[in-house]
Motif scaffolding. Structure first.
Motif, PDB file in Angstrom:
ATOM      1  N   UNK A 185       2.014  -4.353  -7.902  1.00 20.06           N
ATOM      2  CA  UNK A 185       1.141  -4.209  -9.083  1.00 20.06           C
ATOM      3  C   UNK A 185       1.309  -2.817  -9.715  1.00 20.06           C
ATOM      4  N   UNK A 186       1.305  -1.810  -8.883  1.00 16.02           N
ATOM      5  CA  UNK A 186       1.373  -0.434  -9.405  1.00 16.02           C
ATOM      6  C   UNK A 186       2.769   0.149  -9.357  1.00 16.02           C
ATOM      7  N   UNK A 187       3.720  -0.664  -8.919  1.00 17.39           N
ATOM      8  CA  UNK A 187       5.118  -0.215  -8.808  1.00 17.39           C
ATOM      9  C   UNK A 187       5.223   1.095  -8.041  1.00 17.39           C
ATOM     10  N   UNK A 188       4.528   1.146  -6.910  1.00 12.04           N
ATOM     11  CA  UNK A 188       4.708   2.320  -6.057  1.00 12.04           C
ATOM     12  C   UNK A 188       5.185   1.838  -4.690  1.00 12.04           C
ATOM     13  N   UNK A 189       5.995   2.685  -4.051  1.00 15.84           N
ATOM     14  CA  UNK A 189       6.670   2.261  -2.822  1.00 15.84           C
ATOM     15  C   UNK A 189       6.361   3.249  -1.700  1.00 15.84           C
ATOM     16  N   UNK A 190       6.245   2.687  -0.505  1.00 15.35           N
ATOM     17  CA  UNK A 190       5.849   3.500   0.652  1.00 15.35           C
ATOM     18  C   UNK A 190       6.826   3.309   1.802  1.00 15.35           C
ATOM     19  N   UNK A 191       6.828   4.303   2.641  1.00 14.07           N
ATOM     20  CA  UNK A 191       7.627   4.238   3.853  1.00 14.07           C
ATOM     21  C   UNK A 191       6.716   4.743   4.967  1.00 14.07           C
ATOM     22  N   UNK A 192       6.700   4.058   6.097  1.00 10.02           N
ATOM     23  CA  UNK A 192       5.840   4.531   7.182  1.00 10.02           C
ATOM     24  C   UNK A 192       6.415   4.158   8.533  1.00 10.02           C
ATOM     25  N   UNK A 193       5.965   4.873   9.571  1.00 11.12           N
ATOM     26  CA  UNK A 193       6.337   4.473  10.932  1.00 11.12           C
ATOM     27  C   UNK A 193       5.534   3.248  11.329  1.00 11.12           C
ATOM     28  N   UNK A 194       4.425   3.023  10.636  1.00  8.00           N
ATOM     29  CA  UNK A 194       3.548   1.927  11.001  1.00  8.00           C
ATOM     30  C   UNK A 194       2.760   1.523   9.755  1.00  8.00           C
ATOM     31  N   UNK A 195       2.329   0.279   9.717  1.00  8.74           N
ATOM     32  CA  UNK A 195       1.686  -0.268   8.524  1.00  8.74           C
ATOM     33  C   UNK A 195       0.348   0.401   8.154  1.00  8.74           C
ATOM     34  N   UNK A 196      -0.535   0.743   9.139  1.00  5.89           N
ATOM     35  CA  UNK A 196      -1.841   1.286   8.740  1.00  5.89           C
ATOM     36  C   UNK A 196      -1.741   2.467   7.780  1.00  5.89           C
ATOM     37  N   UNK A 197      -0.641   3.189   7.828  1.00  4.49           N
ATOM     38  CA  UNK A 197      -0.490   4.365   6.968  1.00  4.49           C
ATOM     39  C   UNK A 197      -0.626   4.008   5.492  1.00  4.49           C
ATOM     40  N   UNK A 198      -0.157   2.826   5.089  1.00  9.38           N
ATOM     41  CA  UNK A 198      -0.238   2.489   3.655  1.00  9.38           C
ATOM     42  C   UNK A 198      -1.011   1.203   3.390  1.00  9.38           C
ATOM     43  N   UNK A 199      -1.742   0.733   4.383  1.00 11.89           N
ATOM     44  CA  UNK A 199      -2.455  -0.537   4.255  1.00 11.89           C
ATOM     45  C   UNK A 199      -3.461  -0.526   3.100  1.00 11.89           C
ATOM     46  N   UNK A 200      -3.951   0.650   2.726  1.00 14.16           N
ATOM     47  CA  UNK A 200      -4.913   0.683   1.630  1.00 14.16           C
ATOM     48  C   UNK A 200      -4.263   0.391   0.275  1.00 14.16           C
ATOM     49  N   UNK A 201      -2.932   0.449   0.232  1.00 14.15           N
ATOM     50  CA  UNK A 201      -2.241   0.191  -1.035  1.00 14.15           C
ATOM     51  C   UNK A 201      -1.583  -1.184  -1.063  1.00 14.15           C
ATOM     52  N   UNK A 202      -1.069  -1.598   0.078  1.00 12.97           N
ATOM     53  CA  UNK A 202      -0.352  -2.884   0.102  1.00 12.97           C
ATOM     54  C   UNK A 202      -0.227  -3.424   1.520  1.00 12.97           C
ATOM     55  N   UNK A 203      -0.165  -4.759   1.601  1.00  6.74           N
ATOM     56  CA  UNK A 203       0.157  -5.380   2.898  1.00  6.74           C
ATOM     57  C   UNK A 203       1.469  -6.153   2.796  1.00  6.74           C
ATOM     58  N   UNK A 204       2.227  -5.894   1.721  1.00  8.70           N
ATOM     59  CA  UNK A 204       3.550  -6.525   1.564  1.00  8.70           C
ATOM     60  C   UNK A 204       4.594  -5.582   2.134  1.00  8.70           C
ATOM     61  N   UNK A 205       5.274  -6.039   3.164  1.00  9.99           N
ATOM     62  CA  UNK A 205       6.111  -5.096   3.907  1.00  9.99           C
ATOM     63  C   UNK A 205       7.482  -5.669   4.245  1.00  9.99           C
ATOM     64  N   UNK A 206       8.371  -4.758   4.524  1.00  8.77           N
ATOM     65  CA  UNK A 206       9.642  -5.126   5.172  1.00  8.77           C
ATOM     66  C   UNK A 206       9.821  -4.194   6.366  1.00  8.77           C
ATOM     67  N   UNK A 207       9.853  -4.782   7.571  1.00  5.66           N
ATOM     68  CA  UNK A 207      10.118  -3.983   8.764  1.00  5.66           C
ATOM     69  C   UNK A 207      11.631  -3.782   8.829  1.00  5.66           C
TER      70      UNK A 207
END
Ligand code: F6R
Length: 591
Positions: A185-207
């Motif tokens: 939606x906001x066209x922003x992208x995240x990288x994390x060692x684990x999902x909780x780090x960016x869960x407030x923005x998105x739950x769409x992920x690629x491990x």
């Protein structure tokens, strides 16, 4: 070990703040130091902010910008200093690297790079990566230079690199976890060692899988095969995790929240995975040999599983994964090796499973975190579904794993549905029990133990692994010396440790061996020990008791929960941080 976080195209234009918030969620992965690198909106080079110690309520003074990376460190190479904190810059200040893992061949690289005139400002293995990319980028594009550098590193690693010039972040994975989050939606992208780090923005992920790299730019995320450099299709999955799963929900610490969640998580675990559990039970009934393995708490879970299976008349082996290698040669294609892990990333467990797999064993992963290396390695996956576990000290993941092993033993006895009913009953009784004055009693007990130096604990049969786990909770959360023993071991030396007033915990269930454990309690009492019973029955051998619900074999769940709560309150009382005990990290991704 170590947490990685990055954002590209931050919609608030305050990427440093977004990274800081994300790092606070990842701090359980390491808390020796932390740091952020940002490309500020109007600047000629990257800016870096680094600090030693926990993030806690820290703030950052970094300026505005849309792209930043950050790191929370569990020190391996180089002491806990500001210079050794990540991110690490190259000589130009245009590239900065964050890293989780160990570069085993970094010294060779460092020597070469020094000869070429590179200036190092840390003692870390990580810094060589920045300078290696700086060299390679002279001859090829950024992604290729980073992929090539990464491919030359020996060891289990994950890296993230921010490039000032192209305003991109490139990340690679081999053996250490990395996950990309896409907020479409906001066209922003995240990288994390684990999902909780960016869960407030998105739950769409690629491990990311081992051997994969990603390039995050303001327009898109591209996935690559690290060896061939070919682009691959990015397949996003939507997780059912909610933001509340990664928040404290009004509790003072994640540890207390997660202890309390067990009432629900145990039940949830019992409602999933029937097919997989019955499949493995079917193999066991067809005479497959079964071996259970894991590290720390997971190894105690393995041991408890051994007792559960014995009750189902199945002989099994349980090993701490770090001691399994001499025995993997006995595995073959009629062996099931059941790896138990919260993170699915524990290096020793992965090594053991890989060795067993080479021998032809069928690998089962009883794992909590999603998208883990263990999940990919396994032939059968049993995801225990306890949800994100943030506190370093494991609680709810453990009881969910224990639930799986209990159900497996019930399935072997053709009793799966009855086993499920027992777990449901356990969950209901835990709800009632937590609503009594349980916590008050444990707080009072904790107060009376605050200044003790040594605590001893005994248990027998199923209560033996329960005792090991109980003691570990006390040690981890409160730094108190708590030494667990099999009750039968007492007379063979241990009893010399007991003096007048020594606190001795006796874990028991209302079973046919309770007489034996009470005899051991009497022996401790006769030497002046202060006997604290953790059991569903009263006894004159106990000076004090925390009464647990009488749940037959499942009593150990309640007995262990007393240890979790006591560890928590002792930790708080002794000034430890129950969520982040000293020297520990949540996933132990190094050997
Ligand atoms: C104890 C604890 C550790 C882990 C061990 C294995 O509270 O957290 O002993 O159980 O490091 O970790 P996982 O389960 O991630 O393989």
């Amino acid at each position: 070990m170590c947490g990685i976080f990055a954002v590209v195209n931050d919609k608030t234009n305050n990427a440093a703040q977004t990274v800081l918030t994300g790092l606070k969620k990842l701090e359980y992965r390491g808390y020796d130091s932390w740091g952020i690198a940002i490309k500020p909106t109007d600047a000629t080079s990257l800016q870096v902010d680094k600090h030693i110690g926990k993030i806690g309520e820290a703030e950052t003074v970094l300026p505005e910008g849309k792209i930043a990376i950050g790191h929370t460190r569990w020190a391996t190479h180089g002491g806990v200093t500001n210079n050794n904190a990540h991110p690490h810059l190259d000589c130009t200040g245009k590239l900065a690297v964050i890293h989780n893992g160990i570069v085993e061949n970094y010294l060779e690289f460092k020597e070469e790079l020094l000869k070429k005139g590179h200036k190092f400002s840390s003692e870390t293995d990580t810094e060589v990566i920045a300078h290696l990319v700086e060299e390679k980028i002279k001859k090829q594009n950024l992604a290729r230079a980073i992929f090539e550098t990464f491919n030359s590193l020996v060891g289990s690693n994950a890296i993230g690199v921010i490039d000032f010039v192209s305003e991109t972040i490139v990340a690679c994975r081999n053996g250490s976890p990395l996950v990309v989050g896409v907020d479409e939606k906001n066209q922003q992208y995240f990288l994390g060692s684990d999902v909780p780090a960016f869960l407030q923005y998105t739950n769409k992920v690629h491990f990311l899988d081992d051997g994969e790299g990603v390039v995050l730019s303001k327009n898109n995320v591209k996935l690559f095969d690290l060896k061939t450099g070919q682009e691959k299709e990015l397949k996003l999955q939507q997780l059912d995790w909610k933001l509340e799963d990664a928040e404290k929900a009004g509790y003072p610490h994640f540890l207390l929240k997660e202890i309390n969640e067990q009432k629900q998580t145990i039940l949830k675990t019992s409602l999933i995975n029937k097919k997989e559990i019955e499949k493995i039970a079917g193999m066991i009934k067809k005479d497959y040999k079964i071996i259970l393995t894991g590290c720390g708490t997971a190894s105690y879970c393995a041991l408890a599983g051994k007792y559960f299976l014995a009750d189902a008349k199945i002989e099994s082996q349980a090993y701490g994964a770090y001691e399994f290698s001499p025995f993997t040669k006995f595995c073959d294609d009629k062996t099931i090796v059941l790896g138990i892990s919260q993170s699915g990333e524990t290096a020793d467990t992965l090594i053991a499973l890989r060795l067993a797999k080479k021998q032809g064993a069928h690998i089962v992963a009883v794992v909590n975190a999603r998208g883990s290396t263990m999940e990919r390695l396994a032939d059968t996956v049993i995801p225990v579904g306890a949800g994100p576990e943030i506190a370093v000290v494991t609680t709810k993941a453990f009881t969910s794993q224990l639930t799986v092993l209990y159900l497996l033993s019930q399935a072997v006895k053709n009793n799966y549905e009855e086993g499920q009913k027992q777990v449901k009953k356990l969950s209901e009784i835990l709800y009632q029990w937590f609503n009594t004055n349980l916590e008050e009693k444990i707080v009072n007990l904790a107060k009376s133990l605050l200044n003790q130096e040594h605590i001893y604990l005994i248990g027998k049969h199923l209560n033996y692994p329960a005792t090991l786990e109980f003691a570990l909770k006390l040690k981890e959360a409160s730094y108190l010396h708590a030494e667990p023993f099999a009750a039968g071991e007492l007379k063979h030396g241990v009893i010399t440790l007991i003096q007048k007033g020594t606190p001795c915990f006796v874990l028991a269930s209302n079973d046919d061996i309770k007489g034996e454990i009470l005899s051991s309690a009497a022996e401790l009492k006769a030497r002046g020990g202060r006997i604290i019973g953790i059991a569903p029955f009263d006894s004159t051998e106990f000076d004090e008791i925390i009464k647990t619900p009488d749940l037959a074999d499942l009593t150990i769940f309640a007995n262990i929960i007393v240890g979790q709560l006591l560890g928590y309150y002792l930790g708080v009382g002794r000034g430890a941080d129950p969520d982040k005990p000293r020297n520990l990290a949540k996933s132990v991704t190094v050997k």
